[in-house]
Design an enzyme around this catalytic site. Sequence first.
Site, PDB file in Angstrom:
ATOM      1  NE  ARG A 260      -4.175  -1.555  -0.101  1.00  0.00           N
ATOM      2  CZ  ARG A 260      -4.200  -2.603  -0.910  1.00  0.00           C
ATOM      3  NH1 ARG A 260      -3.129  -2.859  -1.655  1.00  0.00           N
ATOM      4  NH2 ARG A 260      -5.251  -3.374  -0.982  1.00  0.00           N
TER       5      ARG A 260
ATOM      6  CG  ASP B 233       2.479  -2.467  -8.447  1.00  0.00           C
ATOM      7  OD1 ASP B 233       2.490  -2.024  -9.611  1.00  0.00           O
ATOM      8  OD2 ASP B 233       1.596  -3.233  -8.016  1.00  0.00           O
TER       9      ASP B 233
ATOM     10  CG  HIS C  45      -2.313  -0.998  -7.286  1.00  0.00           C
ATOM     11  ND1 HIS C  45      -2.665  -0.246  -6.191  1.00  0.00           N
ATOM     12  CD2 HIS C  45      -2.480  -2.302  -6.903  1.00  0.00           C
ATOM     13  CE1 HIS C  45      -3.046  -1.051  -5.202  1.00  0.00           C
ATOM     14  NE2 HIS C  45      -2.929  -2.302  -5.626  1.00  0.00           N
TER      15      HIS C  45
END
Length: 341
Positions: free
Chosen positions: A235, A259, A296
């Site tokens: 996260r 990411d 992501h």
Amino acid sequence: MKIAFFSTKSYDRQSFEAVNASYQHELTFFDVQLNEKTAVLAAGFPAVCLFVNDTADAAVLDVLASCGTRLLALRSAGFNNVDLQRAAALGIKVVRVPAYSPYAVAEHAVALVLTLNRKLYKAYNRVRDDNFSLEGLLGFDLYGCTVGVVGTGKIGMVFARIMHGFGCSLLGYDAYPNTQFEAIGSARYASLTELLSNSDIISLHCPLLPETRHLINTSTIAQMKSGVMLINTSRGALIDTTAAIAGIKSGKIGYLGIDVYEQEDELFFQDLSDTIIQDDTFQLLQSFPNVVITAHQGFFTRNALENIATTTLSNITDFERGQSLQNEVFERPPAPLKAVV
């Protein structure tokens, strides 16, 4: 059961429609993110399915409850975007997909390690321009490096096993130690301070909780080896981006592969190539030659998409039938600061 899906793309529709042949729910897909303005689209839908950058805070949940929503189905493992306390007060159940594919995310983390180390992004572009020079592409052997794994759940364990295969030494940090971690070669648990100060590569595999927000900050970066490689596929808000930028400028952080990004909800999962990005912090990150950012996509394999759709629709079917919800998410009391899962 009527289900409203938010933040959907073509691949979401394809995977859910394919799996739904075995469930026969009524699926309605919305491209827009779930927020206070769009929540009214869920009127008449007892189940709402949301993704990582959708918002389900108290204001949104109040709207959903008034529209008849009784179930929030997260098609993700993380649930930091949901106000669980308010959901419980409104009688809205929350379920998630706890393990869609730990291999997908762990393998992407390793891909970031290799890309940064061997400068693959630079090499690819050079060769396309017929530039075959090796200047500036020097990497290092992963063999013999110490890798710090922060969070030894399913994804962290897969990542640890892969890095062990490269011949790396492993240090782990977790509030809930996993006996299987220390069965990987000479892997052992350490304090966060020891892990930070001794690791050549640090990879984050923990959820975003109040006690893990900005786990990587000015203080913890100062404890790291100079030139450390930092990877985050969990996260975005685990890392204080401003502190990370300062660490890159000082040379403390030699490589950064992410990411996820703490302000990604305004950027990721959409094509902004014809626009001017207003996020100056993100633009600054992009400017560094030792930073690799992906949008992501760690979860994004066909295996994971099928697992996400199957588990999500199974969760909703259990709710519809009044059965126990195996993947229900409950509000949890705050953990001590040291707790990293």
